[in-house]
Design an enzyme around this catalytic site. Sequence first.
Site, PDB file in Angstrom:
ATOM      1  N   SER A 146       0.857  -1.187   0.000  1.00 53.95           N
ATOM      2  CA  SER A 146       0.000   0.000   0.000  1.00 53.95           C
ATOM      3  C   SER A 146       0.884   1.225   0.000  1.00 53.95           C
ATOM      4  O   SER A 146       2.049   1.168   0.400  1.00 53.95           O
ATOM      5  CB  SER A 146      -0.882   0.005   1.256  1.00 53.95           C
ATOM      6  OG  SER A 146      -1.554   1.248   1.415  1.00 53.95           O
ATOM      7  N   TYR A 159      -2.083  -0.656  10.927  1.00 55.60           N
ATOM      8  CA  TYR A 159      -2.257  -0.989   9.513  1.00 55.60           C
ATOM      9  C   TYR A 159      -1.068  -0.518   8.688  1.00 55.60           C
ATOM     10  O   TYR A 159      -0.485  -1.291   7.911  1.00 55.60           O
ATOM     11  CB  TYR A 159      -3.545  -0.352   8.979  1.00 55.60           C
ATOM     12  CG  TYR A 159      -3.701  -0.506   7.489  1.00 55.60           C
ATOM     13  CD1 TYR A 159      -4.127  -1.717   6.943  1.00 55.60           C
ATOM     14  CD2 TYR A 159      -3.414   0.537   6.616  1.00 55.60           C
ATOM     15  CE1 TYR A 159      -4.266  -1.871   5.571  1.00 55.60           C
ATOM     16  CE2 TYR A 159      -3.549   0.393   5.247  1.00 55.60           C
ATOM     17  CZ  TYR A 159      -3.971  -0.816   4.729  1.00 55.60           C
ATOM     18  OH  TYR A 159      -4.092  -0.960   3.378  1.00 55.60           O
TER      19      TYR A 159
END
Length: 269
Positions: A146, A159
């Site tokens: 990501s 995260y």
Amino acid sequence: MSSPATTADRTALVTGASSGIGAALAREIAMDQYDLVLTARREERLQNLAEELEATHGVTATVITQDLAAEKAGEELFEAVTNEGIEIHTLVNNAGVPLYGRFDETELEDERDIMEVNMVALTSLTKRFLRPMVKRGEGRILNTASMAALYPIPKKAVYSGTKSYVLSFSRALGHELDGSGVTVTAVCPGVVETEYANRGNVEKSNTLAGVTNDPRSVAQAAWEGAKDGERIVFPSLHSKYGSQLVRLLPRSKVTELGESTVEDGASWI
């Protein structure tokens, strides 16, 4: 670009294949005539996708349901694939879990699930499926990281930390495997409109206010990059810009920018 393979000697395992980027990746891979093993928690969705891929592309799609947050999930999935007599040429570690909220207010169990899926299961599956790839001198690993891997994101602290692990792990492993016939690719999408954002209170973060990617465009870029043996794929201009910006800013500003993407819905994380 490598030429399409035949179903006789190519099977790809895709985790998190029931929706979003995972389903889009399965479709892209099936178009190149790879057989598929599809895994996620939602069996009905996997079965529907398997039927679609078989009918559209003439490939074989095997469904194995697995909750990758469960203890020893990677080991169980590897054993299930082995028991089916399937040899995996390409491993796509796409499954992931998000969470939004202040760390002192979120639940440790939720963070544990994030770490189990995003790091532990990914590492376990890579360890198990990599060894046969190296032994035969051919294989491919594609990991979904990501843009959060590059930016510490307040209220997504765990995260973004797990995605940093995915990116660092992929880069280091790819270097280790130089000359082995096995490649490792990490894809770093920005904001993508998927059901993924409906989990872990992420919808409260305004993250989707600046959506820049759709699952198919991310999947196309990721798969082409993996076939070309690229180490890192940034699937949009925004993500490419963001990857360069992080090199220019002071670390404190990088964290502030990560925070702004949560509070203001900036468009490239």
